[in-house]
Scaffold this motif. Sequence first.
Motif, short mmCIF file in Angstrom:
data_model
loop_
_atom_site.label_atom_id
_atom_site.label_comp_id
_atom_site.label_asym_id
_atom_site.label_seq_id
_atom_site.Cartn_x
_atom_site.Cartn_y
_atom_site.Cartn_z
N GLY A 208 -32.36 -36.96 -78.82
CA GLY A 208 -33.11 -37.64 -77.78
C GLY A 208 -34.27 -38.47 -78.28
O GLY A 208 -35.05 -39.01 -77.49
N ASP A 209 -34.41 -38.55 -79.60
CA ASP A 209 -35.51 -39.29 -80.22
C ASP A 209 -36.85 -38.81 -79.65
O ASP A 209 -37.07 -37.62 -79.57
N GLU A 210 -37.72 -39.73 -79.24
CA GLU A 210 -39.05 -39.35 -78.75
C GLU A 210 -39.00 -38.53 -77.47
O GLU A 210 -39.88 -37.73 -77.20
N GLY A 211 -37.96 -38.75 -76.66
CA GLY A 211 -37.86 -38.04 -75.39
C GLY A 211 -37.41 -36.60 -75.52
O GLY A 211 -37.60 -35.80 -74.62
N GLY A 212 -36.80 -36.26 -76.66
CA GLY A 212 -36.35 -34.89 -76.90
C GLY A 212 -35.18 -34.49 -76.03
O GLY A 212 -34.55 -35.29 -75.35
N ALA B 188 -26.02 -40.31 -78.34
CA ALA B 188 -25.15 -40.17 -79.50
C ALA B 188 -24.31 -41.42 -79.76
O ALA B 188 -23.75 -41.57 -80.85
N ASN B 189 -24.23 -42.32 -78.79
CA ASN B 189 -23.40 -43.52 -78.95
C ASN B 189 -23.83 -44.34 -80.16
O ASN B 189 -25.01 -44.62 -80.35
N GLY B 190 -22.87 -44.70 -80.99
CA GLY B 190 -23.14 -45.55 -82.15
C GLY B 190 -23.70 -44.83 -83.36
O GLY B 190 -23.96 -45.45 -84.38
N LYS B 191 -23.90 -43.53 -83.25
CA LYS B 191 -24.42 -42.77 -84.38
C LYS B 191 -23.26 -42.11 -85.13
O LYS B 191 -22.28 -41.72 -84.54
#
Length: 164
Positions: free
Chosen positions: A32-36, A47-50
């Motif tokens: 969730g990056d910064e949003g967690g 998760a898209n594109g990772k």
Amino acid sequence: MAYRQVLLLAVAVAVAVACLAPLASAKQWVVGDEGGWRAKFNETGWANGKTFLVGDSLLFVYPKESHTVVKVGKDAFAACDLGANLQLGNWTGGNDVVQLDKPGKAWFICNKPNHCLNGMKLAVDVAVAVAPAPPPSAAPLTGYTVGGAVVAVACAVFAAALAL
């Protein structure tokens, strides 16, 4: 005697570096990056594109009083089955590292009532890391990789030093 000890130490360090180098490429993904890890998480397409690889890890950051992380199977994920078998993995600390240790799909949900149904779920595809092929001009003549040859030589030197 001191020469042998220095040689032995140098070889041991070289072997350790050669053996640990592949592990240095593992990545820790903050879910969730910064949003967690949060409500309606799945709506973000995080998760898209990772590309997740065996050896990587997921870091789930969330308020531990409000959420959980439960690794579930495909059917429990699809149904948001809150009674799913927790033996696959269950974390409640709020700052949880989950190792991606095998290839294939991995499914996670929050098992607080209605959280999964409201999109707090994550599915990742875990791939096996493949080393890039060396350029044709650098291709080894014997069929060994350069890294493998370095490790083999280091091991041979190490064994010879021990025999002294």
